[in-house]
Write a protein that holds these residues in place. Structure first.
Motif, PDB file in Angstrom:
ATOM      1  N   LEU A   1     -16.179   4.630 -12.539  1.00 48.95           N
ATOM      2  CA  LEU A   1     -15.396   3.772 -13.430  1.00 48.95           C
ATOM      3  C   LEU A   1     -13.956   3.657 -12.926  1.00 48.95           C
ATOM      4  N   ARG A   2     -13.378   4.776 -12.453  1.00 45.72           N
ATOM      5  CA  ARG A   2     -12.013   4.711 -11.898  1.00 45.72           C
ATOM      6  C   ARG A   2     -11.964   3.794 -10.666  1.00 45.72           C
TER       7      ARG A   2
ATOM      8  N   HIS B   1     -12.205   0.243 -11.916  1.00 52.53           N
ATOM      9  CA  HIS B   1     -10.929  -0.158 -12.533  1.00 52.53           C
ATOM     10  C   HIS B   1      -9.840  -0.332 -11.475  1.00 52.53           C
ATOM     11  N   SER B   2      -9.815   0.539 -10.509  1.00 52.02           N
ATOM     12  CA  SER B   2      -8.798   0.447  -9.450  1.00 52.02           C
ATOM     13  C   SER B   2      -8.985  -0.842  -8.646  1.00 52.02           C
TER      14      SER B   2
ATOM     15  N   LEU C   1     -10.401  -3.630  -9.601  1.00 46.61           N
ATOM     16  CA  LEU C   1     -10.004  -4.788 -10.411  1.00 46.61           C
ATOM     17  C   LEU C   1      -8.488  -4.867 -10.535  1.00 46.61           C
ATOM     18  N   TYR C   2      -7.867  -3.717 -10.690  1.00 43.58           N
ATOM     19  CA  TYR C   2      -6.406  -3.753 -10.792  1.00 43.58           C
ATOM     20  C   TYR C   2      -5.774  -4.246  -9.504  1.00 43.58           C
TER      21      TYR C   2
ATOM     22  N   VAL D   1     -18.016  -2.650 -14.227  1.00 45.04           N
ATOM     23  CA  VAL D   1     -17.266  -1.937 -15.292  1.00 45.04           C
ATOM     24  C   VAL D   1     -18.038  -1.991 -16.621  1.00 45.04           C
ATOM     25  N   GLU D   2     -18.544  -3.182 -16.934  1.00 47.10           N
ATOM     26  CA  GLU D   2     -19.299  -3.311 -18.183  1.00 47.10           C
ATOM     27  C   GLU D   2     -20.547  -2.404 -18.172  1.00 47.10           C
TER      28      GLU D   2
ATOM     29  N   ASP E   1     -19.438   1.163 -18.610  1.00 44.93           N
ATOM     30  CA  ASP E   1     -19.063   1.399 -20.009  1.00 44.93           C
ATOM     31  C   ASP E   1     -20.295   1.499 -20.912  1.00 44.93           C
TER      32      ASP E   1
END
Length: 447
Positions: free
Chosen positions: A351-352, A355-356, A358-359, A382-383, A386
């Protein structure tokens, strides 16, 4: 001659028989008055002499002879009559005495028969009283023995009141114990009533025996007196005159009332003997039936205890089996929770990364910030992570809830096992061990 005849006629006649029959004083006066005066010789010459004439002498002599004959005949008659009289009276006296002796002998036989019958009933009453005394001792021992089962039953009920809550039930054992307590109380009341009847019968026997003994004592004295009377004879030196004893006393009884008095006493004694025998049979039946009832109820209580202990043991075995399974499931669930936690932890890194990515891609300049395939893939990743984390957290929550419930079940099982162990300890180790002191049949019979 004329003067002489007048003198002779006027002289009184001398009757020697009348003089002999008169009293002494009268005889003397008559003799003095009638005796002839002696002649006085010359002084009486020419006058009537006081001497009797020959005719008078012959008449007087004839009269004396005739009187002697009469008196002799009378004496002979009286002698004959006296001889016949004393012979008749002697014979009558001997007959009367013989009849009296015979009647005394018959009376002695009657008294002896009554004495023998009285003695037989006295001995029988004594034996019956001794038997009732032994029965009374048996009843008292049996009554004392019932205190042991009563104490055992009440102690069992008290001990079973200390069973834990779930096992504090009114089961078959408690019902049988209550029946046993009621039975023991009924048996005690019956034994007390029977003992009171025995005591009353013993009193009646002793009263009847006392009456028989008094009657026997009277007849013993009467027998000795009549026997002494029968041994008296005309040659006995100890006989005396007792004129007043020949009169009939008003207070004496007749043979009918005499016999009826003894028969009444014997009838009363027979009734008491029959009552004693019936009561002895009743006592024997009472102690037999009560002892059998108590032992039968004891057996029912023991069977109920055994059955209850078997049920507790079977329940404990089932609880132990389920506890083992719960413990196994608890271990497996704990491992499952650890695995879920690890799986959640393992999703943190992807997940990190997503997220990284996408960021960083959100920093692309101008037209480069487009929704391309990598962007859509990262958003989908990510979805997906989650959603996986949500599913893992949900599963972890359920697993932790299941583990909590398993712990509760384990605690409940362990508590129930402890309860049943405590109940089994009370029923088997405490109550059933105590019931081994239950009296035997011989003790309940009063031996």
């Amino acid at each position: 001659m004329k003067m002489t005849s007048e003198v002779l006629v006027s002289r009184p006649r001398f009757d020697s028989r009348e003089v002999a029959q008169a009293e002494p004083a009268e005889r003397e006066l008559a003799s003095l008055r009638e005796a002839p005066h002696p002649s006085s010789g010359a002084a009486t010459a020419g006058y009537r002499s006081a001497k009797y004439t020959p005719g008078e002498w012959h008449s007087n002599n004839y009269s004396i002879l005739q009187q002697a004959v009469t008196d002799r005949d009378e004496a002979q008659r009286i002698q004959r009559e006296s001889k016949a009289l004393y012979q008749d009276t002697e014979a009558a006296t001997q007959r009367t005495q013989a009849e009296g002796t015979r009647l005394l002998g018959e009376r002695l036989q009657d008294i002896h028969l009554c004495k023998s019958e009285l003695q037989r009933h006295i001995d029988q009453l004594l034996a019956d009283t001794d038997e009732l005394l032994a029965q009374k001792t048996r009843l008292e021992k049996a009554l004392d023995t019932t205190e042991i089962p009563y104490a055992i039953s009440t102690d069992n009920l008290t001990c079973r009141e200390r069973r834990p809550g779930p096992d504090l039930v009114k089961d078959t054992v408690e019902e049988e114990l209550l029946k046993e307590v009621d039975l023991i109380r009924s048996v005690q009341a019956l034994l007390k009533r029977t003992t009171a009847q025995v005591v009353s019968q013993i009193k009646n026997n002793r009263e009847a025996k006392l009456m028989l003994e008094l009657d026997w004592s009277d007849k013993y004295q009467a027998y000795n007196l009549d026997d002494h009377c029968g041994r008296h004879s005309n040659m006995s030196p100890d006989t005396q005159y007792h004129p007043s004893s020949a009169t009939m006393q008003d207070q004496v009884c007749n043979p009918t009332s005499w016999l009826k008095f003894t028969q009444d006493n014997l009838t009363k004694a027979s009734q008491e003997e029959q009552a004693s025998k019936s009561l002895s049979l009743l006592v024997e039946r009472v102690v037999q039936e009560t002892s059998q009832d108590l032992r039968a109820q004891c057996s029912r209580v023991d069977r109920a205890f055994s059955q209850r202990c078997a049920e507790l043991i079977a329940a404990m075995e089932q609880l132990d089996t389920h506890l083992t399974q719960i413990l196994e499931q608890t271990g497996v669930q704990e491992k499952n929770i650890v695995a879920l936690q690890q799986a959640i932890h393992d999703k943190e890194a992807p997940l990190r990364v997503a997220h990284s990515r996408l960021y960083l891609r959100s920093l692309r300049p101008n037209m480069e910030l487009c929704r391309d395939e990598p962007q859509l893939s990262l958003v989908g990743e990510v979805e997906q992570i989650d959603a996986s984390l949500a599913s893992l957290h949900q599963q972890l929550s359920e697993a932790r809830g299941s583990l909590s419930r398993l712990e509760e079940s384990r605690m409940a099982l362990e508590k129930d096992i402890m309860c049943k162990s405590h109940s089994l300890l009370i029923d088997r180790d405490k109550c059933m061990t105590c019931r081994r002191r239950y009296p035997t049949i011989s003790a309940l019979l009063g031996y």
